[in-house]
Write a protein that holds these residues in place. Structure first.
Motif, PDB file in Angstrom:
ATOM      1  N   ASN A 213       4.502   6.368  -6.577  1.00  0.00           N
ATOM      2  CA  ASN A 213       5.880   6.609  -7.018  1.00  0.00           C
ATOM      3  C   ASN A 213       6.830   5.776  -6.167  1.00  0.00           C
ATOM      4  N   ALA A 215       9.961   5.511  -6.174  1.00  0.00           N
ATOM      5  CA  ALA A 215      11.215   6.186  -5.818  1.00  0.00           C
ATOM      6  C   ALA A 215      11.058   7.065  -4.591  1.00  0.00           C
ATOM      7  N   ARG A 216       9.820   7.354  -4.195  1.00  0.00           N
ATOM      8  CA  ARG A 216       9.615   8.240  -3.051  1.00  0.00           C
ATOM      9  C   ARG A 216       8.856   7.533  -1.926  1.00  0.00           C
ATOM     10  N   ASN A 218       7.851   6.023   1.423  1.00  0.00           N
ATOM     11  CA  ASN A 218       8.242   6.310   2.806  1.00  0.00           C
ATOM     12  C   ASN A 218       7.115   5.815   3.709  1.00  0.00           C
ATOM     13  N   VAL A 251      12.288   0.768  -8.655  1.00  0.00           N
ATOM     14  CA  VAL A 251      13.234   1.884  -8.720  1.00  0.00           C
ATOM     15  C   VAL A 251      14.465   1.490  -9.529  1.00  0.00           C
TER      16      VAL A 251
END
Length: 472
Positions: A213, A215-216, A218, A251
């Motif tokens: 994903n 968008a997430r 990290n 994104v």
């Protein structure tokens, strides 16, 4: 003074034997030296431990902690555990509840480290497909654990990959599974070229890319959960740098794309659509079934029922298996062959019975080249239930025999405990009989228990035949 010599690694059996002897002698932990491996003694002769000492009764949490901590690399682990047992047997049976106690705190840290190592091996071990010179398909994995956890992980991998032939190699031990038995072996070196031209590894990378994903993303959290030390053995790790670099652009593309409502499958709508088709004959119903798309993509074709209309007995299974999916006929695989044998012993002619399944398409998960059966959900059973009921209305059996819990769910609309409720049961308009599925018998280890389970299955089929003959 007592000296205890234990094997390298996690010598749980040796520690237990020594502990029983030390407890029998009342040996103080300060008077015991624990030695691992073949290190020479610096203390000369020591008092021998009794070989026939009785077992030691300990609280269950203490026993579980011992099984975990012996897997740690800390050279003082056995001495720490002996001191724990010494104190527990002298009245501190609840000492594990005292988290501020220095000994309890230290053992808790060792236990946590071992459990984390187990989790990492479960999560980050990857098999690679190899072929022996004779063409035999095997799967080999290399992993570098921090502690002596190889044997402790064995039940997890046997259960997860029971149908494959596999080998796990590590610097502290190895495991080999041949679909029947597990062999624990010595330490090993990493094989060269393990991931060369490996479709199994390619599958892992595609799966990881499909679940990523952007968008997430990290990187810090990713490194915490998937430390770099494991990356060399993870085929999907090769895709991580590119996925991180492309995350911002992906994104932005997601933000600019038009939002779409989630697509959900509604079994009620599918059932209503089936009802509107309203076939007039069994042959027409089967044509509709054969033309239908599977609820869960992947099946080669639908598998309709087989047998004469007007059959006295209808036998309903769960769903087609791998061979049924390929041939388009019910009960032709290993479970079907076992069913044929049992029917013959029970005095039921297979060709005179009607055989079908509650679900008409094969649901599976891919494991390399193998397609492993997955049980249908209650929603999927409901999706196919209208077909099954219509099918039985054309066949008009005097008795419906359900094989396994899924078939019973389809006929009753509720969860059925087959082993507890096996026997006669009403299925609305039909008399019914609940028994086990032959695939259950195939999963039992060979032995007296498996033979008894098979004979019980034959007895059930004889009872079903008797119900039909009595009603006729």
């Amino acid at each position: 003074m007592h000296r205890v010599d234990l094997k390298d690694g996690a010598d749980l059996d040796g520690f237990r034997r020594a502990l029983r002897g030390l407890v029998a002698l009342g040996a103080d932990p300060d008077d015991v030296v624990w030695s691992v491996g073949a290190a020479p003694s610096l203390f000369g002769d020591t008092a021998p431990l009794p070989a026939d000492a009785p077992p030691v009764s300990l609280p269950r949490p203490v026993g579980a902690l011992i099984e975990s901590v012996v897997c740690h690399r800390d050279p003082e682990r056995y001495a720490l555990l002996h001191r724990l047992v010494w104190r527990v047997l002298r009245g501190e049976r609840d000492m594990l509840d005292h988290h501020a106690d220095p000994l309890v705190h230290r053992l808790a840290l060792l236990d946590k480290a071992v459990r984390r190592d187990l989790h990492k091996m479960h999560a980050f071990l990857r098999f690679h497909e190899v072929r022996d010179p004779d063409g035999t398909e095997r799967y080999v994995a290399w992993f570098e654990p921090d502690h002596f956890i190889v044997e402790a992980t064995a039940p997890f991998f046997v259960e997860r990959f029971e149908s494959l032939v596999w080998t796990i190699l590590t610097p502290v031990g190895s495991l080999h599974w041949d679909r029947r038995s597990l062999t624990v072996g010595p330490a090993a070196l990493r094989p060269e070229g393990l991931d060369r031209d490996d479709r199994f590894a390619e599958g892992w990378q595609r799966y990881y890319e499909s679940t990523f994903n952007p968008a997430r993303v990290n990187p810090t959290a990713m490194r915490a959960e998937m430390p770099r030390k494991y990356w060399a053995n993870l085929p999907e790790a090769a895709a991580i740098p590119a996925m991180i670099r492309s995350a911002p652009a992906r994104v932005q593309a997601m933000i600019e794309a038009e939002a779409a409502a989630p697509r959900r499958r509604n079994p009620d709508k599918a059932v209503a659509a089936m009802a509107r088709q309203e076939p007039a004959t069994l042959a027409e119903l089967n044509r509709i079934i054969l033309a239908a798309d599977p609820l869960v993509p992947g099946a080669t074709q639908a598998v309709p029922g087989e047998g004469p209309e007007g059959a006295a007995i209808a036998i309903v299974g769960e769903q087609p298996g791998d061979q049924e999916d390929v041939e388009g006929r019910p009960f032709v695989g290993p479970a079907g062959q076992l069913l044929s044998r049992a029917l013959e012993e029970a005095g039921i002619e297979r060709s005179a019975a009607y055989l079908t399944n509650a679900v008409k398409h094969f649901k599976f998960v891919a494991r390399g080249k193998r397609r492993l059966h997955q049980s249908p959900t209650a929603g999927e059973v409901k999706h196919y239930r209208w077909w099954l009921m219509k099918e039985l209305s054309f066949v008009r059996p005097r008795l419906v025999v359900t094989l396994g819990a899924t078939a019973a769910l389809a006929l009753t609309g509720r969860s059925v405990s087959v082993l507890r409720e096996r026997g006669p049961m009403g299925f609305g308009d039909w008399n019914g009989f609940v028994t086990v599925h032959p695939s259950y018998l195939l999963r039992l280890p060979a032995g007296e228990a498996a033979e008894k389970a098979y004979q019980d299955f034959v007895t059930d089929l004889r009872r079903a035949r008797g119900m039909v003959e009595g009603a006729g």
